[in-house]
Design a protein around this motif. Structure first.
Motif, PDB file in Angstrom:
ATOM      1  N   GLU A 156      46.740  28.161  67.419  1.00 46.83           N
ATOM      2  CA  GLU A 156      47.899  28.392  66.552  1.00 46.83           C
ATOM      3  C   GLU A 156      47.460  28.610  65.108  1.00 46.83           C
ATOM      4  O   GLU A 156      48.041  29.416  64.384  1.00 46.83           O
ATOM      5  CB  GLU A 156      48.886  27.221  66.631  1.00 46.83           C
ATOM      6  N   THR A 157      46.419  27.895  64.696  1.00 47.69           N
ATOM      7  CA  THR A 157      45.885  28.056  63.349  1.00 47.69           C
ATOM      8  C   THR A 157      45.291  29.457  63.180  1.00 47.69           C
ATOM      9  O   THR A 157      45.470  30.095  62.135  1.00 47.69           O
ATOM     10  CB  THR A 157      44.802  26.994  63.080  1.00 47.69           C
ATOM     11  N   VAL A 158      44.617  29.933  64.205  1.00 43.51           N
ATOM     12  CA  VAL A 158      44.047  31.283  64.153  1.00 43.51           C
ATOM     13  C   VAL A 158      45.162  32.318  64.041  1.00 43.51           C
ATOM     14  O   VAL A 158      45.048  33.278  63.266  1.00 43.51           O
ATOM     15  CB  VAL A 158      43.169  31.541  65.397  1.00 43.51           C
ATOM     16  N   TYR A 159      46.232  32.122  64.804  1.00 44.01           N
ATOM     17  CA  TYR A 159      47.363  33.054  64.718  1.00 44.01           C
ATOM     18  C   TYR A 159      47.985  33.040  63.327  1.00 44.01           C
ATOM     19  O   TYR A 159      48.316  34.091  62.778  1.00 44.01           O
ATOM     20  CB  TYR A 159      48.429  32.715  65.763  1.00 44.01           C
ATOM     21  N   GLN A 160      48.154  31.859  62.749  1.00 45.23           N
ATOM     22  CA  GLN A 160      48.753  31.772  61.415  1.00 45.23           C
ATOM     23  C   GLN A 160      47.858  32.414  60.357  1.00 45.23           C
ATOM     24  O   GLN A 160      48.345  33.119  59.462  1.00 45.23           O
ATOM     25  CB  GLN A 160      49.035  30.321  61.061  1.00 45.23           C
ATOM     26  N   SER A 217      45.717  34.794  60.902  1.00 49.75           N
ATOM     27  CA  SER A 217      45.763  36.244  61.151  1.00 49.75           C
ATOM     28  C   SER A 217      47.035  36.859  60.600  1.00 49.75           C
ATOM     29  O   SER A 217      46.994  37.946  60.003  1.00 49.75           O
ATOM     30  CB  SER A 217      45.656  36.516  62.653  1.00 49.75           C
ATOM     31  N   PHE A 218      48.170  36.183  60.806  1.00 49.92           N
ATOM     32  CA  PHE A 218      49.426  36.676  60.243  1.00 49.92           C
ATOM     33  C   PHE A 218      49.340  36.744  58.718  1.00 49.92           C
ATOM     34  O   PHE A 218      49.776  37.718  58.101  1.00 49.92           O
ATOM     35  CB  PHE A 218      50.607  35.789  60.650  1.00 49.92           C
ATOM     36  N   GLY A 219      48.781  35.707  58.110  1.00 53.04           N
ATOM     37  CA  GLY A 219      48.648  35.684  56.655  1.00 53.04           C
ATOM     38  C   GLY A 219      47.772  36.816  56.135  1.00 53.04           C
ATOM     39  O   GLY A 219      48.102  37.462  55.130  1.00 53.04           O
ATOM     40  N   MET A 220      46.671  37.080  56.822  1.00 57.07           N
ATOM     41  CA  MET A 220      45.791  38.165  56.395  1.00 57.07           C
ATOM     42  C   MET A 220      46.462  39.518  56.558  1.00 57.07           C
ATOM     43  O   MET A 220      46.290  40.409  55.717  1.00 57.07           O
ATOM     44  CB  MET A 220      44.490  38.114  57.198  1.00 57.07           C
ATOM     45  N   LEU A 247      50.036  40.967  67.627  1.00 56.08           N
ATOM     46  CA  LEU A 247      49.703  39.569  67.373  1.00 56.08           C
ATOM     47  C   LEU A 247      50.885  38.659  67.680  1.00 56.08           C
ATOM     48  O   LEU A 247      50.713  37.575  68.245  1.00 56.08           O
ATOM     49  CB  LEU A 247      49.248  39.395  65.927  1.00 56.08           C
ATOM     50  N   TYR A 248      52.082  39.093  67.330  1.00 52.35           N
ATOM     51  CA  TYR A 248      53.276  38.317  67.658  1.00 52.35           C
ATOM     52  C   TYR A 248      53.431  38.178  69.168  1.00 52.35           C
ATOM     53  O   TYR A 248      53.740  37.098  69.669  1.00 52.35           O
ATOM     54  CB  TYR A 248      54.519  38.980  67.053  1.00 52.35           C
ATOM     55  N   GLY A 249      53.219  39.275  69.893  1.00 56.20           N
ATOM     56  CA  GLY A 249      53.320  39.230  71.348  1.00 56.20           C
ATOM     57  C   GLY A 249      52.301  38.292  71.963  1.00 56.20           C
ATOM     58  O   GLY A 249      52.594  37.575  72.933  1.00 56.20           O
TER      59      GLY A 249
END
Length: 91
Positions: A3-7, A9-12, A50-52
């Motif tokens: 989940e941290t990696v996803y967050q 990635s979204f931020g970047m 990424l959302y999917g």
């Protein structure tokens, strides 16, 4: 952990989208603006994928594919329009 990696990635991707929008607005020439617009479309496709992946929605990836194809066709159409009009650069 994932989940941290996803967050991150979204931020970047949001940061990249912000920088691309700045280039779109400030771009000194028309080709710079077109490239920035295409970059924004690619980043948006990446965010949809990424959302999917993050929320386990595999059907969302179909939306990303359609968005990528649409943005590609728009770029081809726009470049064809500029070529027929005779615009080579933005002075």
């Amino acid at each position: 952990m994932i989940e941290t990696v996803y967050q991150i990635s979204f931020g970047m991707m949001v940061l990249a989208l912000l920088l691309a929008s700045i280039r779109l607005l400030k771009g000194p020439s028309l080709p710079d603006r077109v490239v920035a617009l295409e970059l924004m479309a690619s980043i948006t496709v990446g965010m949809v994928v990424l959302y999917g992946a993050a929320y386990n929605q595999p059907k969302i990836i179909d939306v990303a594919i359609v968005l990528a194809l649409t943005s590609f066709l728009a770029a081809v159409g726009f470049s064809s329009y500029l070529e027929k009009r005779g615009i080579r650069n933005d002075d």
